[in-house]
Scaffold this motif. Structure first.
Motif, short mmCIF file in Angstrom:
data_model
loop_
_atom_site.label_atom_id
_atom_site.label_comp_id
_atom_site.label_asym_id
_atom_site.label_seq_id
_atom_site.Cartn_x
_atom_site.Cartn_y
_atom_site.Cartn_z
N UNK A 53 -1.26 -8.33 1.02
CA UNK A 53 -1.21 -6.89 1.30
C UNK A 53 -1.03 -6.13 0.00
N UNK A 54 -1.85 -5.10 -0.19
CA UNK A 54 -1.67 -4.17 -1.29
C UNK A 54 -0.83 -3.02 -0.77
N UNK A 55 0.19 -2.63 -1.55
CA UNK A 55 1.07 -1.56 -1.07
C UNK A 55 1.36 -0.55 -2.17
N UNK A 56 1.87 0.58 -1.73
CA UNK A 56 2.16 1.71 -2.59
C UNK A 56 3.59 2.15 -2.32
N UNK A 57 4.37 2.32 -3.40
CA UNK A 57 5.74 2.79 -3.23
C UNK A 57 5.72 4.23 -2.73
N UNK A 58 6.58 4.49 -1.76
CA UNK A 58 6.73 5.83 -1.21
C UNK A 58 8.23 6.14 -1.24
N UNK A 59 8.63 7.15 -2.03
CA UNK A 59 10.06 7.46 -2.14
C UNK A 59 10.72 7.66 -0.78
N UNK A 60 11.85 6.99 -0.60
CA UNK A 60 12.61 7.12 0.64
C UNK A 60 12.06 6.35 1.82
N UNK A 61 11.00 5.57 1.61
CA UNK A 61 10.40 4.79 2.68
C UNK A 61 10.07 3.39 2.18
N UNK A 62 9.72 2.55 3.12
CA UNK A 62 9.22 1.23 2.75
C UNK A 62 7.86 1.40 2.10
N UNK A 63 7.44 0.46 1.25
CA UNK A 63 6.08 0.57 0.67
C UNK A 63 5.03 0.66 1.78
N UNK A 64 4.05 1.54 1.57
CA UNK A 64 2.97 1.71 2.54
C UNK A 64 1.88 0.69 2.24
N UNK A 65 1.52 -0.11 3.24
CA UNK A 65 0.43 -1.07 3.08
C UNK A 65 -0.88 -0.30 3.08
N UNK A 66 -1.64 -0.46 2.01
CA UNK A 66 -2.90 0.24 1.85
C UNK A 66 -4.06 -0.58 2.39
N UNK A 67 -4.00 -1.89 2.12
CA UNK A 67 -5.11 -2.75 2.52
C UNK A 67 -4.62 -4.20 2.54
N UNK A 68 -5.21 -5.00 3.39
CA UNK A 68 -4.92 -6.43 3.43
C UNK A 68 -6.19 -7.16 3.03
N UNK A 69 -6.05 -8.08 2.08
CA UNK A 69 -7.20 -8.78 1.50
C UNK A 69 -7.13 -10.26 1.80
N UNK A 70 -8.31 -10.90 1.86
CA UNK A 70 -8.37 -12.32 2.17
C UNK A 70 -9.43 -13.04 1.37
N UNK A 71 -9.98 -14.08 1.96
CA UNK A 71 -10.89 -15.01 1.30
C UNK A 71 -11.96 -14.33 0.45
N UNK A 72 -12.05 -14.77 -0.81
CA UNK A 72 -13.10 -14.32 -1.71
C UNK A 72 -12.84 -12.97 -2.37
N UNK A 73 -11.73 -12.32 -2.02
CA UNK A 73 -11.50 -10.98 -2.53
C UNK A 73 -10.64 -10.97 -3.78
N UNK A 74 -10.89 -9.96 -4.60
CA UNK A 74 -10.18 -9.76 -5.86
C UNK A 74 -8.83 -9.12 -5.59
N UNK A 75 -7.79 -9.74 -6.14
CA UNK A 75 -6.45 -9.17 -6.09
C UNK A 75 -6.13 -8.71 -7.51
N UNK A 76 -6.09 -7.41 -7.68
CA UNK A 76 -5.76 -6.83 -8.98
C UNK A 76 -6.97 -6.43 -9.78
N UNK A 77 -7.02 -5.16 -10.15
CA UNK A 77 -8.08 -4.66 -11.03
C UNK A 77 -7.51 -3.92 -12.23
N UNK A 78 -6.23 -3.63 -12.22
CA UNK A 78 -5.61 -2.82 -13.28
C UNK A 78 -5.68 -3.48 -14.64
#
Length: 152
Positions: A53-78
């Motif tokens: 799961x890719x997530x984004x910090x949200x002040x005062x909340x749990x991280x928001x899941x932006x997308x879920x990735x699986x087989x063959x997919x790139x994790x990390x582009x930064x």
């Protein structure tokens, strides 16, 4: 994620082989944080099995899941763009097996072989565009008064 952004669909075989020469196999148990938003991005992964799961910090909340990735997919582009800082976080949602790549080694190969470098840049660019779209839709669903565009 569209199939056009998975490594097998996005990279010609010759460039996939050159990239895979730099891979090492890794695994992560459920709940492992692969990286944290705001930290140095010096590697990336291609998922073999499992989900991340890719997530984004949200002040005062749990991280928001932006997308879920699986087989063959790139994790990390930064790693590919200065200042080489993670723009999101990532967590293993199931046991994950992946190929891990050292960003420095991949960048060196991109510089030494401009055709390979262009293929990697186009692939990563497609992934970034898809993730930006997914992030926008997800954040609208979570925080906009009427979601991502449905009628009120």
């Amino acid at each position: 994620m569209t199939s056009a952004t998975t490594m097998n669909a996005a990279l010609p075989a010759v460039h996939r082989e050159r990239l895979m020469d730099l891979a090492r196999e890794v695994s992560f148990p459920v709940g492992t944080r692969l990286f944290e938003e705001g930290r140095r991005a010096d590697r990336f992964w291609i998922v073999r099995t499992g989900t991340v799961a890719l997530d984004l910090r949200v002040p005062g909340r749990r991280p928001a899941v932006i997308e879920t990735l699986g087989h063959g997919e790139l994790i990390g582009w930064s790693w590919h763009f200065p200042p080489h800082i993670w723009q999101l976080g990532a967590e293993a949602m199931s046991p994950v097996r992946a190929y891990e790549f050292d960003a420095g080694a991949v960048c060196e190969r991109c510089e030494a072989d401009p055709e390979f470098g262009r293929a990697i840049a186009v692939w990563v660019g497609r992934v970034v565009a898809q993730r930006l779209h997914s992030s926008r839709v997800r954040l609208l669903d979570l925080y906009a008064p009427y979601g991502s565009g449905g009628a009120a």
